[in-house]
Design a protein around this motif. Structure first.
Motif, short mmCIF file in Angstrom:
data_model
loop_
_atom_site.label_atom_id
_atom_site.label_comp_id
_atom_site.label_asym_id
_atom_site.label_seq_id
_atom_site.Cartn_x
_atom_site.Cartn_y
_atom_site.Cartn_z
N ALA A 222 -32.09 -19.41 5.51
CA ALA A 222 -31.17 -20.47 5.92
C ALA A 222 -30.70 -20.31 7.36
CB ALA A 222 -29.97 -20.49 4.98
N TYR A 223 -30.42 -19.10 7.78
CA TYR A 223 -29.75 -18.90 9.05
C TYR A 223 -30.63 -18.27 10.14
CZ TYR A 223 -25.64 -20.30 6.56
OH TYR A 223 -24.74 -21.03 5.86
N GLN A 224 -31.81 -17.81 9.79
CA GLN A 224 -32.68 -17.21 10.81
C GLN A 224 -33.92 -18.03 11.07
OE1 GLN A 224 -31.72 -14.53 12.55
NE2 GLN A 224 -29.86 -14.46 11.34
N ALA A 225 -34.43 -18.68 10.07
CA ALA A 225 -35.65 -19.46 10.24
C ALA A 225 -35.33 -20.70 11.08
CB ALA A 225 -36.21 -19.86 8.88
N ASP A 226 -36.22 -21.02 11.99
CA ASP A 226 -36.06 -22.20 12.83
C ASP A 226 -37.20 -23.14 12.51
OD1 ASP A 226 -35.48 -24.06 14.74
OD2 ASP A 226 -36.33 -22.91 16.39
N LEU A 227 -36.87 -24.22 11.80
CA LEU A 227 -37.90 -25.16 11.41
C LEU A 227 -37.86 -26.42 12.26
CD1 LEU A 227 -37.66 -24.80 7.53
CD2 LEU A 227 -39.23 -23.68 9.12
N GLY A 228 -37.05 -26.42 13.28
CA GLY A 228 -37.05 -27.56 14.19
C GLY A 228 -36.26 -28.76 13.72
N GLY A 229 -35.03 -28.56 13.33
CA GLY A 229 -34.12 -29.67 13.13
C GLY A 229 -34.05 -30.25 11.74
N GLU A 230 -34.01 -29.45 10.75
CA GLU A 230 -33.85 -29.96 9.40
C GLU A 230 -32.39 -30.27 9.13
OE1 GLU A 230 -34.77 -28.70 4.86
OE2 GLU A 230 -33.94 -27.19 6.17
N THR A 231 -32.11 -31.42 8.60
CA THR A 231 -30.80 -31.78 8.05
C THR A 231 -30.96 -32.89 7.06
OG1 THR A 231 -30.32 -33.23 9.91
CG2 THR A 231 -29.32 -31.03 9.93
N LEU B 183 -26.92 -25.47 0.94
CA LEU B 183 -27.65 -26.71 0.67
C LEU B 183 -27.31 -27.79 1.68
CD1 LEU B 183 -27.54 -26.71 -3.22
CD2 LEU B 183 -29.48 -26.18 -1.72
N HIS B 184 -26.10 -27.75 2.22
CA HIS B 184 -25.75 -28.68 3.29
C HIS B 184 -26.56 -28.37 4.55
CE1 HIS B 184 -23.37 -31.33 5.80
NE2 HIS B 184 -23.21 -30.33 6.63
N GLN B 185 -26.68 -27.10 4.89
CA GLN B 185 -27.40 -26.67 6.09
C GLN B 185 -28.91 -26.78 5.92
OE1 GLN B 185 -26.13 -25.64 9.07
NE2 GLN B 185 -24.08 -26.08 8.31
N ALA B 186 -29.38 -26.49 4.72
CA ALA B 186 -30.84 -26.40 4.51
C ALA B 186 -31.19 -26.88 3.09
CB ALA B 186 -31.31 -24.97 4.74
N PRO B 187 -31.29 -28.18 2.89
CA PRO B 187 -31.59 -28.70 1.55
C PRO B 187 -32.89 -28.14 0.96
CG PRO B 187 -30.97 -30.47 3.03
CD PRO B 187 -31.10 -29.24 3.87
N ARG B 188 -33.79 -27.69 1.79
CA ARG B 188 -35.06 -27.14 1.30
C ARG B 188 -34.86 -25.89 0.44
NH1 ARG B 188 -34.09 -24.90 6.09
NH2 ARG B 188 -34.65 -22.72 6.39
N LEU B 189 -33.66 -25.31 0.49
CA LEU B 189 -33.39 -24.09 -0.26
C LEU B 189 -32.95 -24.34 -1.70
CD1 LEU B 189 -31.59 -22.05 2.53
CD2 LEU B 189 -34.00 -22.02 1.89
N ASP B 190 -32.95 -25.57 -2.12
CA ASP B 190 -32.50 -25.91 -3.47
C ASP B 190 -33.19 -25.08 -4.56
OD1 ASP B 190 -30.91 -27.70 -5.30
OD2 ASP B 190 -32.96 -28.20 -5.95
#
Length: 156
Positions: A147-156, A81-88
């Motif tokens: 979380a670790y393979q998808a590249d969405l262009g700078g999510e934080t 969730l720290h790396q990719a909040p969209r995964l909530d």
């Protein structure tokens, strides 16, 4: 003439999954496979039920460790969730599955220890548990990939 820094196109350079994600999966996965092999044996074999009960213990323990490593205060889900909040939403689903699967393991162990429960009922319940564990493992793997393979262009 170009002025300013040259921007490189974004590429999907994946960070390795955190160590906590790698350290418990083989153990739990191995215990689940051992349970599946015990379940696949003919129910008429002597000690079939006892082997099933014996194999449930390590699955129960391994799953409890999995829950602690993923949901704990320094667990995988906090990092995800720290790396990719969209995964909530995915993390919430996996957390709900933890409770349901832990309950199913305990219920199967309880029913297996009752005398007179037909072997086919045990086989059916154990099969449902194995399918739930498989789906959970796949959803977790999909979430890690996202979380670790998808590249969405700078999510934080």
């Amino acid at each position: 003439m170009v002025t300013g820094p040259i921007q490189q196109p974004s590429t999907a350079v994946a960070a390795a999954p955190p160590p906590v994600a790698r350290q418990h999966r083989p153990t739990l996965h191995g215990e689940v496979r051992t349970l599946a092999r015990a379940l696949a044996a003919p129910a008429g074999e002597p000690h079939w039920r006892e082997r099933l009960i014996t194999r449930l213990g390590p699955v129960r323990q391994g799953f409890a460790e999995h829950v602690q490593l993923t949901e704990g205060p320094t667990g995988l889900y906090v990092e995800l969730l720290h790396q990719a909040p969209r995964l909530d939403p995915g993390v919430r689903l996996l957390t709900r599955e933890h409770a349901a699967i832990a309950t199913a393991i305990a219920a199967l162990q309880h029913v297996a220890e009752l005398p007179g429960v037909p072997d086919e009922e045990l086989r059916g319940r154990a099969g449902q548990l194995l399918r739930a564990l498989h789906r959970h493992r796949q959803r977790g793997a999909d979430l890690l990939w996202e979380a670790y393979q998808a590249d969405l262009g700078g999510e934080t």
